[in-house]
Design a protein around this motif. Structure first.
Motif, short mmCIF file in Angstrom:
data_model
loop_
_atom_site.label_atom_id
_atom_site.label_comp_id
_atom_site.label_asym_id
_atom_site.label_seq_id
_atom_site.Cartn_x
_atom_site.Cartn_y
_atom_site.Cartn_z
N LEU A 93 0.83 -1.20 0.00
CA LEU A 93 0.00 0.00 0.00
C LEU A 93 0.87 1.25 0.00
O LEU A 93 0.59 2.22 -0.72
CB LEU A 93 -0.92 -0.03 1.22
CG LEU A 93 -1.91 1.12 1.41
CD1 LEU A 93 -3.18 0.60 2.07
CD2 LEU A 93 -1.31 2.23 2.27
N LEU A 94 1.94 1.24 0.79
CA LEU A 94 2.81 2.42 0.90
C LEU A 94 3.53 2.73 -0.40
O LEU A 94 3.82 3.89 -0.68
CB LEU A 94 3.83 2.20 2.03
CG LEU A 94 3.28 2.19 3.45
CD1 LEU A 94 4.34 1.69 4.43
CD2 LEU A 94 2.80 3.57 3.85
N THR A 95 3.83 1.72 -1.18
CA THR A 95 4.56 1.95 -2.42
C THR A 95 3.64 2.24 -3.61
O THR A 95 4.07 2.86 -4.58
CB THR A 95 5.45 0.74 -2.76
OG1 THR A 95 4.65 -0.45 -2.79
CG2 THR A 95 6.56 0.58 -1.72
N ALA A 96 2.40 1.82 -3.54
CA ALA A 96 1.50 2.00 -4.68
C ALA A 96 0.58 3.21 -4.54
O ALA A 96 0.03 3.69 -5.54
CB ALA A 96 0.65 0.74 -4.87
N TYR A 97 0.41 3.72 -3.32
CA TYR A 97 -0.54 4.82 -3.08
C TYR A 97 0.14 5.94 -2.29
O TYR A 97 1.24 5.78 -1.76
CB TYR A 97 -1.75 4.31 -2.29
CG TYR A 97 -2.59 3.31 -3.02
CD1 TYR A 97 -3.70 3.71 -3.76
CD2 TYR A 97 -2.28 1.95 -2.97
CE1 TYR A 97 -4.48 2.79 -4.43
CE2 TYR A 97 -3.06 1.02 -3.65
CZ TYR A 97 -4.15 1.45 -4.37
OH TYR A 97 -4.92 0.53 -5.05
N CYS A 98 -0.56 7.05 -2.20
CA CYS A 98 -0.16 8.13 -1.30
C CYS A 98 -1.42 8.87 -0.87
O CYS A 98 -2.45 8.82 -1.55
CB CYS A 98 0.84 9.07 -1.95
SG CYS A 98 0.25 9.90 -3.41
N PRO A 99 -1.39 9.55 0.28
CA PRO A 99 -2.59 10.23 0.76
C PRO A 99 -2.95 11.44 -0.11
O PRO A 99 -2.06 12.16 -0.56
CB PRO A 99 -2.19 10.69 2.18
CG PRO A 99 -0.94 9.96 2.51
CD PRO A 99 -0.26 9.67 1.23
N LYS A 100 -4.22 11.66 -0.31
CA LYS A 100 -4.65 12.87 -1.00
C LYS A 100 -4.33 14.10 -0.16
O LYS A 100 -3.94 15.14 -0.67
CB LYS A 100 -6.16 12.81 -1.30
CG LYS A 100 -6.51 11.89 -2.46
CD LYS A 100 -7.98 12.04 -2.83
CE LYS A 100 -8.31 11.19 -4.05
NZ LYS A 100 -9.74 11.32 -4.45
N ASN A 101 -4.51 13.97 1.14
CA ASN A 101 -4.12 15.03 2.08
C ASN A 101 -3.33 14.38 3.21
O ASN A 101 -3.91 13.68 4.04
CB ASN A 101 -5.34 15.76 2.63
CG ASN A 101 -4.97 16.87 3.60
OD1 ASN A 101 -3.79 17.19 3.75
ND2 ASN A 101 -5.95 17.45 4.26
N PRO A 102 -2.01 14.59 3.27
CA PRO A 102 -1.17 13.87 4.25
C PRO A 102 -1.09 14.54 5.61
O PRO A 102 -0.31 14.12 6.45
CB PRO A 102 0.20 13.87 3.57
CG PRO A 102 0.22 15.17 2.81
CD PRO A 102 -1.20 15.40 2.33
N ILE A 103 -1.89 15.58 5.85
CA ILE A 103 -1.80 16.36 7.08
C ILE A 103 -3.06 16.17 7.91
O ILE A 103 -4.16 16.17 7.37
CB ILE A 103 -1.63 17.86 6.77
CG1 ILE A 103 -0.51 18.07 5.75
CG2 ILE A 103 -1.39 18.66 8.03
CD1 ILE A 103 0.84 17.62 6.21
N PHE A 104 -2.90 16.02 9.22
CA PHE A 104 -4.07 15.95 10.09
C PHE A 104 -3.70 16.34 11.52
O PHE A 104 -2.53 16.36 11.90
CB PHE A 104 -4.69 14.55 10.07
CG PHE A 104 -3.83 13.47 10.69
CD1 PHE A 104 -4.07 13.03 11.98
CD2 PHE A 104 -2.80 12.90 9.96
CE1 PHE A 104 -3.29 12.04 12.55
CE2 PHE A 104 -2.00 11.91 10.53
CZ PHE A 104 -2.25 11.48 11.82
#
Length: 263
Positions: A93-104
């Motif tokens: 998952l970490l290599t194929a995707y990334c967050p649309k918004n990585p901040i929270f």
């Protein structure tokens, strides 16, 4: 001190670093990076998108994503680096995707889990590895609930990745755009274009940042002369080293050593 391209040779599954007013140009690495701001305002740029983090906020940077740090304000933060293989359940998952918004904004539960991670860092008990692994899996289970993910283009084998990997290995040597182009089977025009559009600065300036970062670590932890450090870092002259050092730190190398050298 935080590394440059960050091809971490220590082969550690996880690392934690406390930073203050940290500035660093675009770079990437194979680890997942978690940034927790404890005070002030940090500006974090991830894949051309700029984010402002304030106290209590957390950012997650997936592997092989280009990112940088800077701020016009004082700030303090903690950086966690976790090897993807250590997070085996989430590696694909970490290599194929990334967050649309990585901040929270961090929740009470998240703060508690990170506090437990921090408490374990000073422990020599062999069981720490298993406790860390269990805690990081709990943390990432919470991340998955918070983030909306998007499919991304592979960065792992991209030309940008190849270029920065090569520089990480050779930045203390006299290297040029032609040397890099030859090493990655490309051309000088393409290398220069990547630095202008992807990295966001020229190759000489990027090399200067890496070399100064190395020099700062040597000034903090060794008694080598300033000339020796300058030459080891890859500068041709001490005059050039002094100029770049002053530009990046607002201190001379001697003043920096007086302030940070550990006795």
């Amino acid at each position: 001190m935080f590394a440059f391209y960050e091809n971490h040779r220590e082969n550690e599954p996880f690392r934690r670093m406390d930073i203050q007013n940290f500035h660093f140009p675009n770079h990437l690495h194979k680890e997942t990076e978690i940034v927790c701001v404890t005070s002030g305002i940090c500006i974090l740029k991830i894949e051309q998108q700029e984010y402002q983090l304030t106290e209590g906020m957390i950012a997650i940077i997936f592997p092989h994503c280009v990112h940088s740090y800077y701020s016009t304000f004082d700030y303090q933060a903690t950086i966690h680096l976790i090897d993807s293989s250590f997070l085996s359940d989430y590696e694909s998952l970490l290599t194929a995707y990334c967050p649309k918004n990585p901040i929270f904004d961090s929740s009470y539960e998240m703060k508690n889990l990170l506090a437990q991670i921090k408490a374990l860092d000073s422990t020599d008990d062999y069981r720490q590895y298993y406790l860390q692994k269990a805690l990081w899996h709990l943390i990432f289970a919470q991340f998955i609930q918070v983030f909306e993910l998007r499919k991304r283009q592979s960065e792992k084998l991209s030309l940008t990745h190849q270029i920065l990997t090569y520089i990480d290995t050779h930045y203390r040597e006299p290297i040029s755009a032609a040397d890099i182009a030859l090493a990655v089977h490309s051309n000088v025009y393409t290398v220069s274009k990547i630095f202008a559009n992807k990295i966001g600065m020229s190759l000489p300036l990027y090399l200067a940042h890496l070399r100064i970062s190395y020099a700062k670590q040597q000034l903090e932890t060794t008694t080598l002369s300033i000339l020796e450090i300058a030459l080891q870092a890859g500068f041709e002259t001490q005059r050039s080293f002094n100029r770049h050092f002053l530009q990046q730190t607002n201190l001379t190398p001697s003043a920096y050593r007086s302030k940070y050298l550990i006795h």
